[in-house]
Structures are given as structure tokens and as C-alpha cells.
Design a protein around this motif. Structure first.
Motif, PDB file in Angstrom:
ATOM      1  N   GLN A  10       0.790  -1.228   0.000  1.00 34.12           N
ATOM      2  CA  GLN A  10       0.000   0.000   0.000  1.00 34.12           C
ATOM      3  C   GLN A  10       0.823   1.280   0.000  1.00 34.12           C
ATOM      4  OE1 GLN A  10      -3.156  -0.229  -0.512  1.00 34.12           O
ATOM      5  NE2 GLN A  10      -3.192  -2.461  -0.316  1.00 34.12           N
ATOM      6  N   THR A  11       2.143   1.170  -0.042  1.00 36.19           N
ATOM      7  CA  THR A  11       2.994   2.355  -0.018  1.00 36.19           C
ATOM      8  C   THR A  11       4.024   2.310  -1.133  1.00 36.19           C
ATOM      9  OG1 THR A  11       4.573   1.321   1.515  1.00 36.19           O
ATOM     10  CG2 THR A  11       2.754   2.570   2.496  1.00 36.19           C
ATOM     11  N   ARG A  12       4.656   3.453  -1.327  1.00 35.19           N
ATOM     12  CA  ARG A  12       5.777   3.538  -2.260  1.00 35.19           C
ATOM     13  C   ARG A  12       6.979   4.108  -1.523  1.00 35.19           C
ATOM     14  NH1 ARG A  12       4.618   6.896  -7.344  1.00 35.19           N
ATOM     15  NH2 ARG A  12       3.414   8.248  -5.943  1.00 35.19           N
ATOM     16  N   ILE A  13       8.164   3.757  -1.961  1.00 32.87           N
ATOM     17  CA  ILE A  13       9.389   4.284  -1.353  1.00 32.87           C
ATOM     18  C   ILE A  13       9.711   5.627  -1.988  1.00 32.87           C
ATOM     19  CG2 ILE A  13      11.859   3.928  -1.053  1.00 32.87           C
ATOM     20  CD1 ILE A  13      11.280   0.907  -1.034  1.00 32.87           C
ATOM     21  N   LYS A  14       9.788   6.656  -1.131  1.00 28.30           N
ATOM     22  CA  LYS A  14      10.076   8.008  -1.611  1.00 28.30           C
ATOM     23  C   LYS A  14      11.028   8.711  -0.643  1.00 28.30           C
ATOM     24  CE  LYS A  14       5.545   9.007  -3.735  1.00 28.30           C
ATOM     25  NZ  LYS A  14       4.408   9.967  -3.696  1.00 28.30           N
ATOM     26  N   PRO A  15      11.820   9.656  -1.148  1.00 26.14           N
ATOM     27  CA  PRO A  15      12.611  10.485  -0.226  1.00 26.14           C
ATOM     28  C   PRO A  15      11.698  11.432   0.538  1.00 26.14           C
ATOM     29  CG  PRO A  15      12.871  11.255  -2.482  1.00 26.14           C
ATOM     30  CD  PRO A  15      12.084   9.988  -2.560  1.00 26.14           C
ATOM     31  N   LEU A  24      11.365   6.728   2.875  1.00 23.10           N
ATOM     32  CA  LEU A  24      10.323   6.071   3.658  1.00 23.10           C
ATOM     33  C   LEU A  24       9.329   5.346   2.754  1.00 23.10           C
ATOM     34  CD1 LEU A  24       9.288   8.913   6.159  1.00 23.10           C
ATOM     35  CD2 LEU A  24      10.891   7.047   6.613  1.00 23.10           C
ATOM     36  N   HIS A  25       8.672   4.349   3.317  1.00 21.56           N
ATOM     37  CA  HIS A  25       7.486   3.763   2.694  1.00 21.56           C
ATOM     38  C   HIS A  25       6.312   4.685   3.013  1.00 21.56           C
ATOM     39  CE1 HIS A  25      10.106   0.203   2.990  1.00 21.56           C
ATOM     40  NE2 HIS A  25       9.391  -0.307   2.016  1.00 21.56           N
ATOM     41  N   VAL A  26       5.775   5.382   2.017  1.00 17.58           N
ATOM     42  CA  VAL A  26       4.695   6.339   2.258  1.00 17.58           C
ATOM     43  C   VAL A  26       3.522   6.062   1.327  1.00 17.58           C
ATOM     44  CG1 VAL A  26       6.183   8.164   3.155  1.00 17.58           C
ATOM     45  CG2 VAL A  26       5.752   8.023   0.692  1.00 17.58           C
ATOM     46  N   ALA A  27       2.334   6.473   1.770  1.00 14.79           N
ATOM     47  CA  ALA A  27       1.109   6.303   0.988  1.00 14.79           C
ATOM     48  C   ALA A  27       0.794   7.587   0.237  1.00 14.79           C
ATOM     49  CB  ALA A  27      -0.042   5.924   1.903  1.00 14.79           C
ATOM     50  N   ASP A  28       0.066   7.456  -0.866  1.00 14.07           N
ATOM     51  CA  ASP A  28      -0.341   8.623  -1.641  1.00 14.07           C
ATOM     52  C   ASP A  28      -1.683   9.181  -1.179  1.00 14.07           C
ATOM     53  OD1 ASP A  28       1.872   8.716  -3.411  1.00 14.07           O
ATOM     54  OD2 ASP A  28       1.034   7.035  -4.522  1.00 14.07           O
ATOM     55  N   GLU A  29      -2.543   8.308  -0.655  1.00 16.71           N
ATOM     56  CA  GLU A  29      -3.908   8.702  -0.345  1.00 16.71           C
ATOM     57  C   GLU A  29      -4.278   8.272   1.069  1.00 16.71           C
ATOM     58  OE1 GLU A  29      -7.162  10.354  -0.083  1.00 16.71           O
ATOM     59  OE2 GLU A  29      -6.210  10.588  -2.050  1.00 16.71           O
ATOM     60  N   ALA A  30      -4.579   9.235   1.934  1.00 15.27           N
ATOM     61  CA  ALA A  30      -4.813   8.948   3.345  1.00 15.27           C
ATOM     62  C   ALA A  30      -6.107   8.183   3.584  1.00 15.27           C
ATOM     63  CB  ALA A  30      -4.827  10.248   4.139  1.00 15.27           C
ATOM     64  N   ASN A 115      11.307   0.934   7.422  1.00 15.48           N
ATOM     65  CA  ASN A 115      11.989   2.186   7.073  1.00 15.48           C
ATOM     66  C   ASN A 115      13.410   2.234   7.628  1.00 15.48           C
ATOM     67  OD1 ASN A 115       9.813   3.245   5.625  1.00 15.48           O
ATOM     68  ND2 ASN A 115       8.854   4.054   7.470  1.00 15.48           N
ATOM     69  N   ALA A 116      13.612   1.680   8.812  1.00 16.51           N
ATOM     70  CA  ALA A 116      14.971   1.634   9.367  1.00 16.51           C
ATOM     71  C   ALA A 116      15.875   0.778   8.487  1.00 16.51           C
ATOM     72  CB  ALA A 116      14.928   1.088  10.789  1.00 16.51           C
ATOM     73  N   ALA A 117      15.366  -0.381   8.067  1.00 20.19           N
ATOM     74  CA  ALA A 117      16.151  -1.252   7.188  1.00 20.19           C
ATOM     75  C   ALA A 117      16.441  -0.560   5.854  1.00 20.19           C
ATOM     76  CB  ALA A 117      15.401  -2.558   6.956  1.00 20.19           C
ATOM     77  N   LEU A 118      15.465   0.182   5.351  1.00 19.33           N
ATOM     78  CA  LEU A 118      15.620   0.897   4.090  1.00 19.33           C
ATOM     79  C   LEU A 118      16.753   1.915   4.162  1.00 19.33           C
ATOM     80  CD1 LEU A 118      14.268   1.298   1.269  1.00 19.33           C
ATOM     81  CD2 LEU A 118      12.791   3.001   2.364  1.00 19.33           C
ATOM     82  N   ASN A 119      16.937   2.499   5.354  1.00 26.62           N
ATOM     83  CA  ASN A 119      17.970   3.517   5.547  1.00 26.62           C
ATOM     84  C   ASN A 119      19.213   2.998   6.254  1.00 26.62           C
ATOM     85  OD1 ASN A 119      16.693   6.322   4.708  1.00 26.62           O
ATOM     86  ND2 ASN A 119      15.074   5.130   5.688  1.00 26.62           N
ATOM     87  N   ASP A 120      19.274   1.677   6.448  1.00 28.48           N
ATOM     88  CA  ASP A 120      20.459   1.003   6.984  1.00 28.48           C
ATOM     89  C   ASP A 120      20.854   1.522   8.360  1.00 28.48           C
ATOM     90  OD1 ASP A 120      22.453  -0.923   6.855  1.00 28.48           O
ATOM     91  OD2 ASP A 120      23.913   0.451   5.972  1.00 28.48           O
ATOM     92  N   VAL A 121      19.852   1.648   9.250  1.00 25.69           N
ATOM     93  CA  VAL A 121      20.128   2.026  10.640  1.00 25.69           C
ATOM     94  C   VAL A 121      19.444   1.021  11.564  1.00 25.69           C
ATOM     95  CG1 VAL A 121      20.468   4.479  10.199  1.00 25.69           C
ATOM     96  CG2 VAL A 121      18.164   3.631  10.693  1.00 25.69           C
TER      97      VAL A 121
END
Length: 216
Positions: A10-15, A24-30, A115-121
Motif C-alpha cells: 500500500q505504499t511507495r518508497i520516496k525520499p 520512507l514507505h509512504v502512501a499517496d492517499e490517506a 523504514n529503518a532497514a531501508l535507511n540502513d540504521v
């Protein structure tokens, strides 16, 4: 039910718009995501999916932390009401020794881990309400976007005063929401932050970072 798979679907990876070092993994529509979350869990009246967006206060805190790494470098940090984990990620990227990220939404737990894994922390995520317990044993507490309604603001303020009494620094990120206790805040920075218009009544908001002042 698999929250992690649901979040990925349900999300896309965006800066992050105002902290592009972080993705982050973020949604387009709340509203659509909110409905799908209720359908997934078979429950009505769930809280909004705060974990699926980079909120204005969190973006301001993340930018401030990345630009002023000395406030977290080598320190123990708590990201309270962590949502997506944005602030916790910024703290670890800026050199924090350890970060504990706490939220009452179980979806935030899984979104934060992704999101932490995506940013390697490495961050310790916790699904828990810590507001009624003892002050956390950390050096710095960050609170982003927590003053959005009266009951929540009063509850958080009691918790923050307990944290401050223990000697811990508290930083707030907020775009000027209705129940922000302005008389208790030391202004540090203001940013012009891109946001989701459907969530914030505007496409861009001014969002500030403050140090929370102890009671006198």
C-alpha cells in the motif's frame, strides 16, 4: 494478517521532501489507506495511519537533527509517537548511540522497522504506551506532531513534565497545531515543509522545532 506485506503493498518508497537523505514507505492517499487498514484488520474506528506519511513536525525535527548532529551524537534517544520512524532514523544517521522508537499503533512498529532497514540504521521499535510509566532512561526525547487534539495534548504534557524532571532534554516538532503549549517552548528553527494537502489543509506548511522548557 501480515502488516509488513500490507505496508509494502500500500505504499511507495520516496525520499522525505525536507530531509531527502532519508527514504520512507509512504502512501499517496490517506482516506483510501485508512479504509484498507480497517478492512485488513476487520475493525472499525481505527486511528488514522500516521505511520504512512512524513508529517510536518517530524520533517522539521529530522532536518534539524541532520543539520545539528551534536544534539544526538553519542547519546541515548527516544522517538515518542514515532509513526514512520522518521525522527529516529534521522537521529541514528546523525550519530546517536542508540534510539528507542515507541508508538501505540502496531502498524507503526512494522513500518518503522521497514523504514529503518531501508535507511540502513538499527533502531529498537516498541509497540507500547509509555506515558504512565517512569521517565525513560535516555538523554534526549523527540516528539513530533503530538499536540493535535486537547486530550492528547494534556496527556503528552504530563508525560513531558515527568521526562523534564528527570533531567532529559525534550525537543518538539510542530507546524503550530491548536494545542501546542507555546508558552513552554524555546524556538530553535522554522522550515517551509512540503506536506500532503489532503492531510494538512495546504501543500506547504511552516513547521518549527522547539526545546521544551521545564516548569518554573
Amino acid at each position: 494478517k501480515d502488516p509488513r506485506s500490507f505496508i509494502r503493498e500500500q505504499t511507495r518508497i520516496k525520499p522525505v521532501p525536507h530531509a531527502e537523505e532519508i527514504r520512507l514507505h509512504v502512501a499517496d492517499e490517506a482516506m483510501e489507506l485508512w479504509q484498507k487498514t480497517e478492512d485488513e484488520l476487520g475493525a472499525l474506528g481505527l486511528p488514522p495511519p500516521f505511520w504512512a506519511f512524513a508529517w510536518a513536525g517530524g520533517q522539521a525535527l529530522a532536518r534539524y537533527i541532520l543539520d545539528h548532529p551534536e544534539i544526538v551524537r553519542g547519546k541515548m534517544v527516544l522517538d515518542f509517537a514515532s509513526g514512520s520512524g522518521l525522527v529516529a532514523i534521522a537521529a541514528m544517521m546523525a550519530g546517536a548511540k542508540h534510539c528507542r522508537a515507541v508508538d501505540i499503533d502496531p502498524f507503526a512498529l512494522e513500518a518503522g522497522r521497514l523504514n529503518a532497514a531501508l535507511n540502513d540504521v538499527a533502531i529498537d521499535f516498541e509497540n507500547n504506551d509509555i506515558t504512565t510509566g517512569p521517565a525513560p532512561a535516555v538523554d534526549v526525547v523527540f516528539c513530533g506532531d503530538v499536540f493535535y487534539d486537547r486530550p492528547m495534548a494534556a496527556h503528552v504534557l504530563t508525560f513531558i513534565d515527568r521526562v523534564l524532571a528527570s533531567g532529559t532534554l525534550v525537543f518538539i516538532g510542530d507546524p503550530g497545531r491548536s494545542y501546542l503549549p507555546k508558552e513552554r517552548l524555546d524556538h530553535l528553527a522554522t522550515y517551509t515543509v512540503p506536506v500532503i494537502g489532503a492531510l494538512e489543509d495546504a501543500e506547504v506548511k511552516k513547521s518549527s522545532v522547539y526545546r521544551f522548557l521545564p516548569l518554573r
